[in-house]
Design a protein around this motif. Structure first.
Motif, PDB file in Angstrom:
ATOM      1  N   UNK A 122     -14.556  29.937  68.040  1.00 55.14           N
ATOM      2  CA  UNK A 122     -13.368  29.134  67.743  1.00 55.14           C
ATOM      3  C   UNK A 122     -12.895  29.336  66.312  1.00 55.14           C
ATOM      4  N   UNK A 123     -11.609  29.048  66.114  1.00 59.17           N
ATOM      5  CA  UNK A 123     -11.053  28.896  64.771  1.00 59.17           C
ATOM      6  C   UNK A 123     -10.418  27.521  64.709  1.00 59.17           C
ATOM      7  N   UNK A 124     -10.467  26.916  63.507  1.00 59.21           N
ATOM      8  CA  UNK A 124      -9.781  25.653  63.253  1.00 59.21           C
ATOM      9  C   UNK A 124      -8.559  25.953  62.396  1.00 59.21           C
ATOM     10  N   UNK A 125      -7.446  25.328  62.753  1.00 56.19           N
ATOM     11  CA  UNK A 125      -6.191  25.565  62.030  1.00 56.19           C
ATOM     12  C   UNK A 125      -5.651  24.261  61.467  1.00 56.19           C
ATOM     13  N   UNK A 126      -4.985  24.379  60.311  1.00 53.09           N
ATOM     14  CA  UNK A 126      -4.250  23.249  59.744  1.00 53.09           C
ATOM     15  C   UNK A 126      -2.831  23.336  60.306  1.00 53.09           C
ATOM     16  N   UNK A 127      -2.621  22.682  61.438  1.00 51.68           N
ATOM     17  CA  UNK A 127      -1.357  22.820  62.180  1.00 51.68           C
ATOM     18  C   UNK A 127      -1.181  21.594  63.075  1.00 51.68           C
ATOM     19  N   UNK A 128       0.056  21.333  63.511  1.00 50.13           N
ATOM     20  CA  UNK A 128       0.291  20.221  64.449  1.00 50.13           C
ATOM     21  C   UNK A 128      -0.116  20.674  65.859  1.00 50.13           C
ATOM     22  N   UNK A 129      -0.715  19.744  66.597  1.00 49.42           N
ATOM     23  CA  UNK A 129      -1.187  20.047  67.953  1.00 49.42           C
ATOM     24  C   UNK A 129      -0.104  20.649  68.843  1.00 49.42           C
ATOM     25  N   UNK A 130       1.127  20.095  68.735  1.00 49.96           N
ATOM     26  CA  UNK A 130       2.184  20.531  69.668  1.00 49.96           C
ATOM     27  C   UNK A 130       2.598  21.984  69.452  1.00 49.96           C
ATOM     28  N   UNK A 131       2.201  22.558  68.303  1.00 54.10           N
ATOM     29  CA  UNK A 131       2.542  23.965  68.061  1.00 54.10           C
ATOM     30  C   UNK A 131       1.524  24.922  68.687  1.00 54.10           C
ATOM     31  N   UNK A 222      -7.422  21.717  63.905  1.00 50.50           N
ATOM     32  CA  UNK A 222      -7.068  21.787  65.323  1.00 50.50           C
ATOM     33  C   UNK A 222      -7.777  23.026  65.866  1.00 50.50           C
ATOM     34  N   UNK A 223      -8.733  22.780  66.759  1.00 44.10           N
ATOM     35  CA  UNK A 223      -9.662  23.834  67.172  1.00 44.10           C
ATOM     36  C   UNK A 223      -9.210  24.571  68.436  1.00 44.10           C
ATOM     37  N   UNK A 224      -9.132  25.902  68.317  1.00 49.48           N
ATOM     38  CA  UNK A 224      -8.806  26.741  69.478  1.00 49.48           C
ATOM     39  C   UNK A 224     -10.071  27.522  69.833  1.00 49.48           C
ATOM     40  N   UNK A 225     -10.589  27.281  71.054  1.00 49.89           N
ATOM     41  CA  UNK A 225     -11.840  27.926  71.481  1.00 49.89           C
ATOM     42  C   UNK A 225     -11.543  29.013  72.515  1.00 49.89           C
ATOM     43  N   UNK A 226     -12.099  30.211  72.251  1.00 46.27           N
ATOM     44  CA  UNK A 226     -11.910  31.356  73.152  1.00 46.27           C
ATOM     45  C   UNK A 226     -13.178  31.651  73.932  1.00 46.27           C
ATOM     46  N   UNK A 227     -12.990  32.130  75.154  1.00 43.12           N
ATOM     47  CA  UNK A 227     -14.099  32.670  75.953  1.00 43.12           C
ATOM     48  C   UNK A 227     -13.630  33.991  76.579  1.00 43.12           C
ATOM     49  N   UNK A 228     -14.581  34.816  77.015  1.00 40.87           N
ATOM     50  CA  UNK A 228     -14.211  36.019  77.751  1.00 40.87           C
ATOM     51  C   UNK A 228     -13.751  35.588  79.139  1.00 40.87           C
ATOM     52  N   UNK A 229     -12.621  36.145  79.574  1.00 42.83           N
ATOM     53  CA  UNK A 229     -12.068  35.752  80.880  1.00 42.83           C
ATOM     54  C   UNK A 229     -12.803  36.479  82.008  1.00 42.83           C
TER      55      UNK A 229
END
Ligand code: ZN
Length: 229
Positions: A122-131, A222-229
């Motif tokens: 995952x990466x955490x971003x300083x951003x609004x959730x709706x974006x 705001x955390x975006x978590x990736x997995x292998x599809x």
């Protein structure tokens, strides 16, 4: 000073080495293919001789690497050993690590943290959730992984890095310093930043990705978590 072979060739899985020091439950070698926990990337596991390496951590100096052995191991200084990383796991870490460079370019916001495990990243971003739009992020990531782009590593001096603060994307994960030089990882047309981790040679090697979840972990995370599809 250990020779850190994973820096020049992250695909090197094994080599011969000599034990140069033994600490409580851990050994240092004259050279190693084991990546120590750092920059958000998990430490390697594998084998040193007949012993299992359960984790790898940084030692007291910038170039020292502590290979943590399973309890009951009895290494001695001066011993010559065959060492090998758990390659399947390491290769997944390299694919996830490179995937985070893509994610960092897809989401246009400051990065406040990150973590790479062998089953997700995952990466955490300083951003609004709706974006943060899951389908849009996923689509762009898979465009990049289906386009075969060669990654390139090169070195610059600490002074050059100081003059280019834009090369440090992740506020909480400073690139390894103290040796007078830092490594840059470039994915041409996509991303360029200082990074000491291990990466795959080509974005196609990452394979298909999915956004597992997007979650708020605080005002600036705001955390975006990736997995292998
Ligand atoms: Zn990296």
């Amino acid at each position: 000073m250990a020779e850190l072979l994973f820096r020049e060739d992250p695909y090197l899985r094994a080599c011969q080495a000599t034990i140069v020091s033994v600490h409580e439950g851990a050994v240092e070698l004259d050279r190693t293919v084991f990546y120590p926990l750092g920059g958000g990337q998990s430490g390697d596991t594998g084998r040193i001789g007949s012993w299992k390496v359960v984790d790898t951590r940084k030692g007291a100096t910038p170039d020292s690497v502590l290979h943590i052995l399973e309890p009951g191991s009895v290494p001695t200084v001066g011993q010559k050993v065959e060492i090998a990383v758990d390659w399947d796991r390491r290769h997944r870490l390299m694919r996830y690590h490179t995937a985070l460079h893509l994610l960092g370019s897809v989401v246009k916001a400051p990065v406040t943290g990150g973590r790479i495990n062998d089953d997700k990243a995952h990466l955490d971003f300083d951003i609004e959730m709706e974006k943060l739009v899951k389908d849009a992020i996923e689509a762009r990531l898979n465009e990049l992984t289906s386009t075969s782009i060669e990654t390139q590593a090169r070195w610059i001096t600490d002074a050059e890095l100081d003059a280019r603060p834009d090369l440090v994307r992740t506020m909480s994960v400073a690139p390894p310093r103290g040796e007078g030089r830092v490594r840059l990882l470039e994915i041409p047309g996509v991303d360029l930043q200082a990074c000491g981790g291990t990466h795959v040679k080509n974005t196609a090697e990452i394979g298909k990705l999915a956004v597992a979840r997007i979650r708020s972990e605080g005002k600036r995370n705001k955390r975006v978590t990736l997995v292998f599809a």
